[in-house]
Scaffold this active site. Structure first.
Site, PDB file in Angstrom:
ATOM      1  N   GLU A 112       1.055  -0.966   0.043  1.00 13.45           N
ATOM      2  CA  GLU A 112      -0.225   0.109  -0.097  1.00 13.45           C
ATOM      3  C   GLU A 112       0.692   1.316  -0.020  1.00 13.45           C
ATOM      4  O   GLU A 112       1.290   2.129   0.464  1.00 13.45           O
ATOM      5  CB  GLU A 112      -0.814  -0.399   1.416  1.00 13.45           C
ATOM      6  CG  GLU A 112      -1.261  -0.992   1.572  1.00 13.45           C
ATOM      7  CD  GLU A 112      -2.341  -1.353   2.648  1.00 13.45           C
ATOM      8  OE1 GLU A 112      -3.589  -1.623   2.489  1.00 13.45           O
ATOM      9  OE2 GLU A 112      -2.090  -0.414   3.885  1.00 13.45           O
ATOM     10  N   PRO A 113       1.652   1.365  -0.954  1.00 16.26           N
ATOM     11  CA  PRO A 113       2.660   2.684  -1.206  1.00 16.26           C
ATOM     12  C   PRO A 113       1.435   3.905  -1.216  1.00 16.26           C
ATOM     13  O   PRO A 113       0.892   4.389  -2.026  1.00 16.26           O
ATOM     14  CB  PRO A 113       3.335   2.996  -2.404  1.00 16.26           C
ATOM     15  CG  PRO A 113       2.498   1.629  -3.582  1.00 16.26           C
ATOM     16  CD  PRO A 113       1.681   0.939  -2.461  1.00 16.26           C
ATOM     17  N   GLY A 114       2.326   5.061  -0.689  1.00 15.78           N
ATOM     18  CA  GLY A 114       1.044   6.086  -1.153  1.00 15.78           C
ATOM     19  C   GLY A 114       2.312   7.254  -1.323  1.00 15.78           C
ATOM     20  O   GLY A 114       2.382   7.990  -1.898  1.00 15.78           O
ATOM     21  N   ARG A 115       3.246   7.180   0.110  1.00 18.03           N
ATOM     22  CA  ARG A 115       4.221   8.776  -0.563  1.00 18.03           C
ATOM     23  C   ARG A 115       4.391   8.496  -1.806  1.00 18.03           C
ATOM     24  O   ARG A 115       5.475   9.051  -2.669  1.00 18.03           O
ATOM     25  CB  ARG A 115       4.739   8.374   0.775  1.00 18.03           C
ATOM     26  CG  ARG A 115       6.228   9.839   0.973  1.00 18.03           C
ATOM     27  CD  ARG A 115       6.664  10.006   2.008  1.00 18.03           C
ATOM     28  NE  ARG A 115       6.715   9.252   3.082  1.00 18.03           N
ATOM     29  CZ  ARG A 115       5.721  10.343   4.060  1.00 18.03           C
ATOM     30  NH1 ARG A 115       6.436  11.538   3.762  1.00 18.03           N
ATOM     31  NH2 ARG A 115       5.243  10.289   5.655  1.00 18.03           N
ATOM     32  N   CYS A 128       0.181  32.915  10.819  1.00 19.85           N
ATOM     33  CA  CYS A 128       1.129  34.551  11.909  1.00 19.85           C
ATOM     34  C   CYS A 128       1.863  32.931  13.222  1.00 19.85           C
ATOM     35  O   CYS A 128       0.512  32.929  13.465  1.00 19.85           O
ATOM     36  CB  CYS A 128      -0.186  34.712  12.596  1.00 19.85           C
ATOM     37  SG  CYS A 128      -0.560  36.590  11.334  1.00 19.85           S
ATOM     38  N   GLU A 129       2.423  32.566  12.950  1.00 15.59           N
ATOM     39  CA  GLU A 129       3.391  31.942  13.535  1.00 15.59           C
ATOM     40  C   GLU A 129       4.979  32.062  13.202  1.00 15.59           C
ATOM     41  O   GLU A 129       5.293  31.555  12.383  1.00 15.59           O
ATOM     42  CB  GLU A 129       2.835  30.001  13.085  1.00 15.59           C
ATOM     43  CG  GLU A 129       1.310  29.779  13.319  1.00 15.59           C
ATOM     44  CD  GLU A 129       0.447  29.155  14.945  1.00 15.59           C
ATOM     45  OE1 GLU A 129       2.182  29.043  15.435  1.00 15.59           O
ATOM     46  OE2 GLU A 129       0.280  29.797  15.192  1.00 15.59           O
ATOM     47  N   TYR A 133       0.997  13.787   1.040  1.00 13.17           N
ATOM     48  CA  TYR A 133       0.339  14.693   2.543  1.00 13.17           C
ATOM     49  C   TYR A 133       1.013  16.113   2.413  1.00 13.17           C
ATOM     50  O   TYR A 133       1.248  17.067   3.524  1.00 13.17           O
ATOM     51  CB  TYR A 133       1.537  14.040   3.812  1.00 13.17           C
ATOM     52  CG  TYR A 133       1.466  12.871   3.602  1.00 13.17           C
ATOM     53  CD1 TYR A 133       0.424  12.267   4.269  1.00 13.17           C
ATOM     54  CD2 TYR A 133       2.054  11.660   2.942  1.00 13.17           C
ATOM     55  CE1 TYR A 133       0.298  10.798   4.067  1.00 13.17           C
ATOM     56  CE2 TYR A 133       2.215  10.334   3.209  1.00 13.17           C
ATOM     57  CZ  TYR A 133       0.656   9.544   3.947  1.00 13.17           C
ATOM     58  OH  TYR A 133       0.739   8.681   3.629  1.00 13.17           O
TER      59      TYR A 133
HETATM   60  C1  LIG Z   1      -0.550   6.061   5.747  1.00 13.53           C
HETATM   61  C2  LIG Z   1      -0.442   4.160   5.539  1.00 13.53           C
HETATM   62  C3  LIG Z   1       0.120   3.821   4.435  1.00 13.53           C
HETATM   63  C4  LIG Z   1       0.717   4.974   2.966  1.00 13.53           C
HETATM   64  O1  LIG Z   1       2.005   5.136   3.810  1.00 13.53           O
HETATM   65  P1  LIG Z   1       2.991   5.715   3.171  1.00 13.53           P
HETATM   66  O2  LIG Z   1       4.408   5.691   4.198  1.00 13.53           O
HETATM   67  O3  LIG Z   1       2.517   6.687   2.186  1.00 13.53           O
HETATM   68  O4  LIG Z   1       3.501   4.804   1.748  1.00 13.53           O
HETATM   69  C5  LIG Z   1      -0.510   2.711   3.304  1.00 13.53           C
HETATM   70  N1  LIG Z   1      -1.173   1.935   4.616  1.00 13.53           N
HETATM   71  C6  LIG Z   1      -1.767   2.324   5.456  1.00 13.53           C
HETATM   72  C7  LIG Z   1      -2.675   1.380   7.024  1.00 13.53           C
HETATM   73  C8  LIG Z   1      -1.368   3.614   5.793  1.00 13.53           C
HETATM   74  O5  LIG Z   1      -2.274   4.264   7.299  1.00 13.53           O
END
Ligand SMILES: *Cc1c(COP(=O)(O)O)cnc(C)c1O
Length: 430
Positions: free
Chosen positions: A289-292, A360-361, A389
């Protein structure tokens, strides 16, 4: 500044997807997020190829929380990716965008009744069940709706990794998942005997984010494969799927040394096959499950420089027309970024400045002590690797409207999200 994906320099100016950054800034105003569509596509294809999606039936699920306008849902559908959602809002976006619901994994440690009902009604592929409360609720709702729901259990594998270090402990201090060490996982399996609407087909774990080291993932593979074996032997339950989560690290600055997608995927698959053969089980279907690592390097932010304040012998503050509202990561985790002036790409100096936001921080600093070219007010500054993100964590603090988002490819600009207006900011007020 490292050039990612389709970035190139033409006559001292930065181009992304064949479009000049100054053109984007003048047409869409600043701040604006710019996504290199080809790089997103290439990342998805690398993942699917080396994770053997076609060959072995493994699945790559994009973690939508990194960046999820409907544009991304459509692109992920085209690229045959699966999708992770963690809330009703993300689920709704995917649904409305025509994303195939059977390819959705529904995560979250506190799904509300409304969210569980939505997930069941939409027919999401898998619920990743986090706790007993959710398990009971899901059974009850499926009973009422006369449906059977496939589920994974999220487990706490006792491996926790953050960026440069990781620990292997019996760690149970986590808000996520069923722990192994205190027996909650086994209690949850026992509970399934009373239930006939939820069908356990897999286990899931996610050990952290922005991780460069492969070892914690390999340890995770071992823990998970052994659990598949144990679950079959003790309970007669055949787990066909093992979901290893996301967390693969990416390049933000030259301190980051990420693994290539290919090397990462190959190492995981090789270890899985080795461990399964050692302990004598069939190799399950894998999910990652890659996001980043799908979107971070594909996104950049363009800003216009306003005030330049030199405090002699102390620091030069260069302020931009955005900041922590469009990129919270520097304030939240001291995350590092790189930047350049988009039309002075070949004229870097040793002059160090601090790039500040407009909120303003005092903590609203995007980059501290970074070397840039000669800067003047009115210049367009780019910060790279803001694709993950960034927009998804953006806020309206100080009532600053959210920037527009565009995608670029083959010399063309595609608008993705329009800039918020001041009227948008007042829309919720009664
Ligand atoms: C955040 C998350 C991801 C993705 O993480 P990355 O660091 O963006 O790859 C995958 N699975 C779950 C359950 C998450 O909470």
């Amino acid at each position: 500044m490292k050039l990612h994906g389709s970035m190139e320099i033409r006559e001292n100016e930065l181009y992304i997807g064949g479009v000049g950054c100054r053109q984007i800034a003048s047409e869409y105003k600043t701040p604006v997020y710019v996504f290199d569509e080809q790089l997103i596509i290439d990342n998805c294809r690398e993942y699917r190829k080396y994770f053997k999606a076609e060959e072995n039936g493994n699945r790559v699920a994009y973690a939508g929380k990194a960046f999820l306008p409907s544009y991304m849902c459509r692109l992920m559908k085209e690229e045959k990716m699966c999708l992770d959602v963690v809330s009703g809002g993300e689920l709704y976006t995917a649904y409305k965008s025509g994303f195939p619901m059977e390819n959705v994994f529904f995560h979250g440690n506190n799904k509300t009744r409304e969210e569980v009902e939505m997930g069941v009604a939409y027919g999401v592929g898998k619920f990743v069940v986090d706790n007993f409360y959710e398990l009971d609720m899901l059974e009850e709702i499926c009973e009422r709706e006369n449906k059977v729901q496939e589920i994974y259990f999220r487990i706490t594998p006792g491996i926790e990794a953050h960026t440069h270090e990781y620990i292997k402990t019996g760690q149970i201090d986590s808000k996520f998942g069923f722990a192994l060490v205190n027996g909650d996982y086994y209690n949850a399996i026992e509970k399934l005997k009373e239930y006939d609407r939820v069908k356990l087909v897999g286990i899931h774990a996610h050990i952290g984010s922005q991780i460069f080291d492969i070892d914690p993932f390999l340890d995770e593979v071992d823990v998970m494969m052994n659990l598949v074996k144990e679950t079959k032997e003790k309970y007669g339950i055949e787990l066909t799927d093992v979901d290893l989560g996301g967390g693969i690290g990416v390049y933000y600055t030259d301190e980051d040394k990420p693994k290539a997608i290919k090397d990462f995927c190959e190492a995981i698959i090789e270890r899985t096959e080795k461990t399964c053969s050692e302990i004598g089980i069939d190799v399950p279907k894998l999910v990652i499950e890659p996001g980043r690592s799908v979107v971070a390097n594909a996104g950049s932010t363009l800003y216009t420089i306003g005030s330049i304040k030199e405090i002699k012998d102390v620091r030069v503050y260069v302020s931009v027309d955005g900041g922590m509202t469009d990129n919270i990561r520097p304030s939240l985790y001291h995350a590092g970024y790189e930047c350049s002036i988009v039309n002075k790409m070949n004229s870097n100096t040793d002059n160090k400045v601090t790039i500040a936001g407009k909120c303003c921080e005092s903590g609203d600093i995007l980059i501290s002590n970074v070397a840039v070219s000669e800067i003047e007010s009115g210049d367009t500054l780019i910060t790279t690797s803001t694709g993950a993100y960034g927009y998804s964590m953006s806020s309206n603090y100080n009532k600053i409207p959210k920037p527009a988002v565009v995608a670029v490819k083959d010399g063309k600009i595609t608008p993705v999200c329009r800039r918020q207006t001041f009227d948008d900011l007042m829309e919720l007020e009664l």
